[in-house]
Design a protein around this motif. Structure first.
Motif, PDB file in Angstrom:
ATOM      1  N   THR B  15       0.843  -1.073   0.033  1.00  0.00           N
ATOM      2  CA  THR B  15       0.017  -0.385  -0.105  1.00  0.00           C
ATOM      3  C   THR B  15       1.090   0.694  -0.254  1.00  0.00           C
ATOM      4  N   GLN B  16       0.015   2.661  -0.029  1.00  0.00           N
ATOM      5  CA  GLN B  16       0.695   3.733   0.122  1.00  0.00           C
ATOM      6  C   GLN B  16       0.175   4.721   0.498  1.00  0.00           C
ATOM      7  N   ASP B  17       0.644   5.068   1.063  1.00  0.00           N
ATOM      8  CA  ASP B  17      -0.243   5.818   1.754  1.00  0.00           C
ATOM      9  C   ASP B  17      -0.248   8.031   1.041  1.00  0.00           C
ATOM     10  N   PHE B  18      -1.617   8.265   1.110  1.00  0.00           N
ATOM     11  CA  PHE B  18      -1.487   9.558   0.089  1.00  0.00           C
ATOM     12  C   PHE B  18      -2.379  10.855   0.939  1.00  0.00           C
ATOM     13  N   VAL B  19      -1.817  12.294   0.935  1.00  0.00           N
ATOM     14  CA  VAL B  19      -2.758  13.683   1.053  1.00  0.00           C
ATOM     15  C   VAL B  19      -3.575  13.249  -0.467  1.00  0.00           C
ATOM     16  N   THR B  20      -4.898  13.189  -0.010  1.00  0.00           N
ATOM     17  CA  THR B  20      -6.037  14.206  -0.748  1.00  0.00           C
ATOM     18  C   THR B  20      -6.364  15.292  -0.745  1.00  0.00           C
ATOM     19  N   MET B  21      -6.893  15.519  -1.600  1.00  0.00           N
ATOM     20  CA  MET B  21      -7.686  17.400  -1.747  1.00  0.00           C
ATOM     21  C   MET B  21      -8.156  17.113  -3.113  1.00  0.00           C
ATOM     22  N   THR B  22      -9.051  18.194  -3.516  1.00  0.00           N
ATOM     23  CA  THR B  22      -9.467  18.470  -4.517  1.00  0.00           C
ATOM     24  C   THR B  22     -10.187  19.729  -5.082  1.00  0.00           C
ATOM     25  N   VAL B  23      -9.730  19.314  -6.042  1.00  0.00           N
ATOM     26  CA  VAL B  23      -9.818  20.292  -7.023  1.00  0.00           C
ATOM     27  C   VAL B  23     -10.743  20.448  -8.233  1.00  0.00           C
ATOM     28  N   ALA B  24     -11.303  21.636  -7.883  1.00  0.00           N
ATOM     29  CA  ALA B  24     -12.600  21.505  -8.867  1.00  0.00           C
ATOM     30  C   ALA B  24     -13.705  20.358  -9.097  1.00  0.00           C
ATOM     31  N   GLY B  25     -13.824  19.793  -7.831  1.00  0.00           N
ATOM     32  CA  GLY B  25     -14.849  18.385  -7.537  1.00  0.00           C
ATOM     33  C   GLY B  25     -13.938  17.317  -8.462  1.00  0.00           C
ATOM     34  N   GLN B  26     -12.561  17.432  -8.523  1.00  0.00           N
ATOM     35  CA  GLN B  26     -11.838  16.067  -8.698  1.00  0.00           C
ATOM     36  C   GLN B  26     -10.456  15.814  -7.387  1.00  0.00           C
ATOM     37  N   ALA B  27     -10.710  14.092  -7.221  1.00  0.00           N
ATOM     38  CA  ALA B  27      -9.468  14.511  -6.086  1.00  0.00           C
ATOM     39  C   ALA B  27      -7.895  14.078  -6.645  1.00  0.00           C
ATOM     40  N   PHE B  28      -7.573  14.938  -5.849  1.00  0.00           N
ATOM     41  CA  PHE B  28      -6.022  14.845  -6.404  1.00  0.00           C
ATOM     42  C   PHE B  28      -4.874  14.013  -4.805  1.00  0.00           C
ATOM     43  N   GLY B  29      -4.139  12.726  -5.522  1.00  0.00           N
ATOM     44  CA  GLY B  29      -3.501  12.680  -4.360  1.00  0.00           C
ATOM     45  C   GLY B  29      -1.967  12.634  -4.416  1.00  0.00           C
ATOM     46  N   ILE B  30      -1.130  13.371  -3.953  1.00  0.00           N
ATOM     47  CA  ILE B  30       0.068  13.171  -3.549  1.00  0.00           C
ATOM     48  C   ILE B  30       1.125  12.449  -2.350  1.00  0.00           C
ATOM     49  N   PRO B  31       1.498  11.536  -2.926  1.00  0.00           N
ATOM     50  CA  PRO B  31       2.658  10.759  -2.023  1.00  0.00           C
ATOM     51  C   PRO B  31       2.949  11.135  -0.396  1.00  0.00           C
ATOM     52  N   VAL B  32       2.720  10.680   0.264  1.00  0.00           N
ATOM     53  CA  VAL B  32       2.434  11.758   1.642  1.00  0.00           C
ATOM     54  C   VAL B  32       3.633  12.260   1.998  1.00  0.00           C
ATOM     55  N   LEU B  33       4.837  11.076   1.817  1.00  0.00           N
ATOM     56  CA  LEU B  33       5.965  11.378   1.685  1.00  0.00           C
ATOM     57  C   LEU B  33       6.513  13.349   1.104  1.00  0.00           C
ATOM     58  N   HIS B  34       5.908  12.863   0.096  1.00  0.00           N
ATOM     59  CA  HIS B  34       6.271  14.951  -0.700  1.00  0.00           C
ATOM     60  C   HIS B  34       5.883  15.473  -0.287  1.00  0.00           C
ATOM     61  N   VAL B  35       5.491  15.659   1.042  1.00  0.00           N
ATOM     62  CA  VAL B  35       4.142  16.700   1.913  1.00  0.00           C
ATOM     63  C   VAL B  35       4.905  17.376   2.654  1.00  0.00           C
ATOM     64  N   ARG B  36       5.119  18.684   2.488  1.00  0.00           N
ATOM     65  CA  ARG B  36       5.963  18.677   4.101  1.00  0.00           C
ATOM     66  C   ARG B  36       5.376  19.606   4.887  1.00  0.00           C
ATOM     67  N   ASP B  37       4.127  19.981   4.290  1.00  0.00           N
ATOM     68  CA  ASP B  37       3.031  21.273   4.926  1.00  0.00           C
ATOM     69  C   ASP B  37       0.912  20.905   4.541  1.00  0.00           C
ATOM     70  N   VAL B  38       0.697  21.133   5.382  1.00  0.00           N
ATOM     71  CA  VAL B  38      -0.122  22.012   5.114  1.00  0.00           C
ATOM     72  C   VAL B  38      -1.118  23.263   5.932  1.00  0.00           C
ATOM     73  N   LEU B  39      -1.252  24.034   4.652  1.00  0.00           N
ATOM     74  CA  LEU B  39      -1.330  25.262   4.677  1.00  0.00           C
ATOM     75  C   LEU B  39      -2.744  25.615   5.006  1.00  0.00           C
ATOM     76  N   GLY B  40      -3.430  26.853   6.050  1.00  0.00           N
ATOM     77  CA  GLY B  40      -5.191  27.267   5.931  1.00  0.00           C
ATOM     78  C   GLY B  40      -4.750  28.234   4.132  1.00  0.00           C
ATOM     79  N   PRO B  41      -5.539  29.026   4.748  1.00  0.00           N
ATOM     80  CA  PRO B  41      -5.022  30.386   3.849  1.00  0.00           C
ATOM     81  C   PRO B  41      -4.006  31.066   4.257  1.00  0.00           C
ATOM     82  N   GLN B  42      -3.773  31.602   3.185  1.00  0.00           N
ATOM     83  CA  GLN B  42      -2.321  32.316   3.191  1.00  0.00           C
ATOM     84  C   GLN B  42      -2.514  33.222   3.083  1.00  0.00           C
TER      85      GLN B  42
END
Lengths: 1017, 157
Positions: B15-42
């Motif tokens: 298995t692999q772990d993914f951070v999931t996100m949506t852009v215009a309703g479409q779900a995307f995933g990025i392998p967890v190890l590639h993600v450094r941070d998740v931020l709110g509105p900036q």
């Protein structure tokens, strides 16, 4: 081993660079024992390390070179250029080998016999001229040479210099463990280790007189307070160390015997060769050292001239080595990446500090205030220290140049002297790296194309020795580096021709440019074509690359040249790139940082003043004092939309940041200007790096990210706007020249109530002050102003009364200031200066009257007030009224804008038509190239560049100006000056501080000239 | 975080772990190890003249992060609520980038059995940045290839 090798490579590369320049120096100062000693030591270290690391090729080349140097040091060879060339050739070979070693990790195959044989030949005295042989010492050396072959055998058997070095090292380490009562024991040991190893190595490798080396070392030790016990110990340890390095016992004994023999050389040498092998260790020590301890001094002053010389050199060597060790700061080699990392972290810290400070600014009595203050301080200090670690003397970038020049000297058969001053000026290593190549290029250029051959120089009446000067110095947060030569120079006329030929500008465009501007064309890309090499004496080849490199680091490069007198490049570079002071501006709601270094001034333009932005062919310009400033709107450049079209109309003012890039001055229109802030420059993201208008990004104290504007990029983008910009500039020039007649006047009320006026350009500032706070200084009234005292005078010329709040007009020249207290400032009026003279005698303080805004207005004589305020300022008295000349054309050459502004109205008023030249070069251009005609020329003496004397001399050479009266203006007039002025071709010599005296003498000179002409006719 | 590949207890294979996100309703995933941070509105600073996908720069604890508008990058219509955009910070060639998406979901552990290659009919632009997809219950998750997403911006610049 790998690390060892890396360190060796780094060290050796540095050492080689040092050797390069020191050898060239040696050629010039062949007798310097310290220099020679240093060179010898470096070479020796290289040789020793190579042997230790098992690099036979390197070792043998270094060894051969060291042999030569050793003989030079011992006074057996004298330094000749050929000899130095040969040693330099050996260095080059070593460099090649080192380079290869660095890339491949091992020595390349091949033979160095060519270099080594040449060096051997040199060492044996066949090509270096041999010093007149020492007669007295000859016999003694014979005695030692008898067993030389055997000693040489030992040297090889033992394993060469590497083994001696190692043995000396371990002996010293051992000794250090037992005795540590010497101050600096460790350093001393290192030094000793080195001296010892060197002495033994050279003694046993068959150097005739080298036993004195060991003797010298021992004497040196005794002199620096070593006890005999310690010497015995040292000897013992040295023997042990040799033993542990698997040197045969009898060889060890033989080696150690030298330790003893050394002390008694003088005695033994005269009768017999020393007994080589000593069987009993301990006994030898006792015997050997006893005489040394008993009478060390007599030993070293043995009555043998040759030996004495050798001993002397050695002593100097030892003492200088000790001195060097003491003077040397304790240093540590640190990986650059570690430093970079440290720098980054400090940058973060600075940013965080800024943020904290900003956050806390609102709270007056926060408990964090004190610790934050401390944090602030420590951060600042830390930042400075870290910056310091990145600072390197600029001399590091120059180290290769002496060698380069020397090689060029031989290649081009020219005589060149390289003078370097300010080599210890420090700057950021990042910057250092980026100016290295441009500097080398410029020096090469100067040597190759700038300087003439000796024959040409003789013909031109110069000394055969051409000179290239490198000079570096600090100047207000910048480093100025100058590269100049006294060669043939590059005449502007030829640059001009080249520019037109290459289509870089039209003749009409060039017409409007100053000499200075035209000379900068050599930095244009299209200038350096192949044909330029021949037709413009090759100067300018690749100069565009040089400029690009310099500008990349925020630097500026300028070029000036005088035909026949040489050329000069001036590079102005920032001290550091990492943290800069920046002006924060706003445009369309976005903030940007603008490096303070390129900002000259800020101008606020109020739309109501009637003096706003004008358009020329769709390009905005602004009249800033006596020049037109081309403007660019930041929002247009950046493609930003004004949020509210109406909003723009509402704002009644706009700000212009006046920036300078090279010699191009332009204004950037922004919406608002905030404070300046120290910012940490961070490179822009790769996705943004292509935008030339930005040089990086930064984080402000409030945590927001902003882009840093790149003035170079903006300037480039402006010129990319094409010919329009140039055309606009053309028109700007035209407008400027037509504006010569009109002057801004400040109208004010003072004294008896009528309007008074003064040329605005004479006023440094307008202030308002409560005079009740004014103070006395003797007779005068003064106020504290900008950290100094400023005298105040009233309109009647008397010290101002200390009452009421009044506007003050501040006049300034240099660091002197004077305030004229007036009742009210009325207006600033643009008008022509049609002065009517005051009739019937001169009223003190008035130049005359003028019709300004339909009213008769008195124009005041600022000189009068300046003199009143400070008698020392102008120690002068006015003379009789002057005569009036009609429509005489005067060329006024004066570099100080203060005096220009002072004199021009005066001259105009007296009926002269005045043309202004801001410096001697400009005057020459106006006189010779622009075909202007003048009845009289008035020139300042002290001017940057072409002085008044030079100008007069140059003008007198031209037929046209042979008989035109030239009047010298000077702030001091003594008989010698007067004489000198006449010799140079001046007709009259007037002090510039008395305008009326000037007018008097002008009319006198002109009248005299006319009479002369009439009588001639 | 541990390794991204695990042996699942259900024995569903790697298995692999993914951070999931949506852009215009479409779900995307990025392998967890590639993600450094998740931020709110900036607060994002606009950068004039930047490529259109670059929204601007933002300050993440003293580092300057380049914000990439994923809607723009995927050529989707602009968001109705750009101010609510969430940011997923990734590192590419030693520089931090923040991908602005509509929403960031949970971290999913997905079995390789659920994985599929890019369908042939996928839009060419999308195909470049997609590293295959996962069949979820009721939706599809596209795996984003960071290098492709960010590298192309540079190439265009």
């Amino acid at each position: 081993m790998d690390d060892l090798l890396k360190e060796f490579l780094a060290e050796t590369q540095e050492a080689l660079e040092m050797l390069d320049s020191e050898l060239v120096e040696l050629e010039q100062r062949p007798g310097d024992p310290q220099l020679l000693g240093s060179i010898f030591r470096i070479m020796h270290t290289i040789k020793g390390t190579c042997g230790f690391l098992g690099l036979p090729r390197l070792e043998s080349v270094a060894h051969a070179a060291e042999d030569v140097l050793g003989r030079v040091r011992d006074g057996e060879l004298v330094v000749t250029p050929e000899g130095v060339s040969l040693v330099l050739a050996a260095l080059d070979r070593i460099k090649e080998l080192i380079d290869c070693l660095g890339q491949v990790g091992e020595e390349p195959q091949g033979s160095d016999d060519d270099v080594i044989d040449a060096l051997h030949l040199l060492a044996s005295g066949k090509s270096f001229s041999v010093v007149v042989e020492e007669e007295a010492g000859a016999g003694a050396f014979d005695g030692i040479e008898v067993d030389e072959s055997r000693l040489d055998g030992i040297y090889k058997r033992v394993g060469g210099a590497a083994v001696f070095d190692t043995a000396a090292e371990s002996a010293c380490t051992e000794l250090l463990a037992v005795t540590s009562d010497h101050a600096d024991a460790e350093i001393e040991m290192l030094n000793l280790q080195f001296a010892l190893a060197g002495a033994f190595a050279s003694a046993l490798s068959g150097k005739a007189d080298a036993s004195d080396d060991i003797d010298g070392v021992i004497t040196g030790l005794l002199a620096s307070g070593w006890s005999s016990n310690e010497l015995v110990l040292l000897r013992e340890e040295f023997g042990k160390a040799l033993g542990s390095l698997e040197v045969a016992e009898e060889d060890v004994a033989l080696v150690l015997s030298r330790f003893k023999i050394a002390n008694t050389t003088t005695d033994l040498a005269t009768d017999v060769a020393p007994a080589p092998v000593v069987d009993d260790f301990d006994e030898t020590e006792e015997v050997a050292l006893a005489p040394t301890i008993a009478k060390p001094v007599p030993t070293s002053v043995a009555p043998k001239p040759a030996a004495k010389i050798a001993a002397k050199t050695e002593e100097v060597d030892v003492t200088s080595a000790v001195a060097a060790v003491q003077a040397q700061p304790q240093t540590l080699r640190v990986n650059i990446n570690v430093l970079e990392n440290l720098m980054n972290m400090v940058s973060e810290l600075v940013l965080t500090r800024n943020q904290l400070m900003q956050t806390l600014r609102g709270f007056t009595d926060s408990p964090f205030a004190a610790p934050l203050q401390r944090l602030n301080q420590v951060t600042t200090e830390l930042q400075e220290s870290v910056m310091q670690t990145r600072m390197q003397p600029i001399g590091n970038a120059w180290s290769k140049l002496p060698r380069l020049v020397r090689d060029l000297t031989q290649e081009l058969s020219k005589k060149i002297e390289l003078v370097m001053t300010g080599a210890d000026t420090e700057l950021d290593r990042q910057i250092l790296e980026s100016i290295k190549d441009p500097l080398t290029h410029m020096v090469r250029n100067s040597a190759d194309h700038g300087l003439e051959t000796p024959e040409e120089r003789r013909a031109a009446g110069k000394s055969e020795l051409g000179r290239i000067t490198l000079n570096a110095r600090h100047e207000g947060g910048h480093i100025l580096v100058e590269v100049s030569d006294d060669g043939r120079g590059l005449p502007t006329s030829r640059i001009r021709a080249k520019v037109i030929q290459n289509g870089l500008a039209t003749e009409a465009q060039l017409e409007g440019m100053s000499e200075q501007q035209i000379q900068q064309f050599i930095f244009r890309a299209g200038f350096s074509t192949a044909s330029a090499v021949t037709s413009v004496s090759g100067r300018g080849v690749g100069m565009d690359v040089v400029r690009t490199n310099i500008e990349k680091i925020g630097g500026v490069i300028e070029f000036t040249s005088r035909e026949g007198q040489g050329s000069r490049f001036i590079i102005k570079i920032p001290l550091t790139l990492a943290i800069v002071s920046a002006l924060i501006v706003e445009c369309c709601g976005e903030r940007f940082a603008m490096p303070q270094s390129s900002v000259i001034e800020l101008v606020r333009i109020s739309k109501n003043s009637g003096k706003g932005v004008e358009m020329i062919n769709g390009h905005p310009v602004y009249r800033l004092r006596d020049r037109l400033l081309p403007l660019v709107a930041l929002n247009e450049m950046l493609g930003l939309d004004r949020k509210l079209e109406a909003g723009e109309g509402e704002s009644s003012e706009l700000y212009v940041v006046v920036a300078q890039v090279g010699s191009f001055v332009f204004g950037i229109i922004v919406d608002r200007v905030f404070d300046t802030e120290e910012i940490v420059v961070k490179p822009a993201s790769r996705t943004l790096r292509h935008i030339s208008l930005f040089s990086g990004t930064t984080i402000l104290g409030d945590g927001s990210v902003i882009m840093i504007l790149d003035p170079n990029g903006i300037s480039a983008a402006t010129s990319e706007a094409g010919h329009d910009a140039v055309a606009a500039e053309e028109k700007v020039k035209a407008v400027v020249s037509s504006r010569h007649e009109s002057v801004s006047m400040l109208v004010f009320r003072a004294g008896d109530g009528g309007n008074k006026a003064v040329p605005l350009s004479l006023i440094a500032r307008l202030e308002e002050a409560d005079l009740t706070t004014a103070e006395y200084a003797g007779e005068r009234t003064v106020i504290q102003y900008r950290g100094g005292l400023m005298p105040l005078v009233g309109f009647n010329g008397e010290p101002a009364l200390r009452e009421g709040k009044h506007p003050i007009l501040v006049f300034a020249e240099g660091d002197r200031m004077c305030g004229l207290v007036v009742d009210e400032v009325v207006d600033i009026v643009e008008g022509s200066l049609d002065l009517q003279l005051v009739s019937g005698g001169t009223e003190a303080g008035l130049l005359g009257s003028s019709i300004i805004d339909g009213k008769s207005t008195d124009v005041i004589d600022t000189v009068h007030y300046l003199r009143k305020s400070d008698a020392a300022w102008f120690e002068l008295h006015t003379h009789e009224p002057f005569g009036i000349e009609n429509e005489r054309r005067v060329l006024l050459v004066e570099d100080s804008s203060f005096f220009r502004n002072l004199l021009m109205p005066m001259l105009k008023m007296a009926g002269y038509r005045v043309t202004i030249a801001e410096h001697g070069e400009a005057a020459l251009t106006i006189c010779n190239d622009e075909g202007e005609d003048f009845d009289i020329i008035v020139s300042d003496i002290e001017m940057p560049g072409l002085s008044g004397f030079d100008l007069a001399r140059a003008l007198r050479l031209e037929d046209k100006w042979k008989s035109t009266p030239i009047v010298a203006l000077s702030s001091h007039a003594n008989p010698q000056d007067f004489e000198r002025g006449r010799d140079a071709g001046f007709t009259e010599y007037v002090t510039k501080l008395d305008p009326k005296a000037l007018l008097t003498s002008l009319s006198r000179v002109l009248a005299a000239g006319e009479t002369e002409r009439e009588s001639a006719a | 975080m541990n390794a991204a590949t695990n042996k699942d207890a259900d024995n569903n294979g790697p298995t692999q772990d993914f951070v999931t996100m949506t852009v215009a309703g479409q779900a995307f995933g990025i392998p967890v190890l590639h993600v450094r941070d998740v931020l709110g509105p900036q607060r994002i600073t606009r950068v004039p003249l930047a490529p259109p996908e670059i929204e601007g720069s933002l300050n993440l604890r003293g580092r300057i992060v380049t914000a990439v508008n994923m809607r723009q990058r995927l050529q989707l219509p602009k968001s109705d609520f750009p101010e609510k955009a969430m940011a997923v910070v990734v590192e590419y060639e030693d520089e931090p980038y923040s991908l602005l998406v509509d929403e960031v979901g949970e971290v999913l552990r997905l079995s390789d059995r659920q994985r599929d290659t890019n369908p042939a009919t996928l839009d060419a632009k999308w195909r470049q940045i997609a590293d295959g997809l996962y069949r979820l219950d009721g939706s599809l998750l596209i795996v984003l290839n960071i290098a492709a997403v960010l590298g192309a911006i540079r190439a265009e610049a």
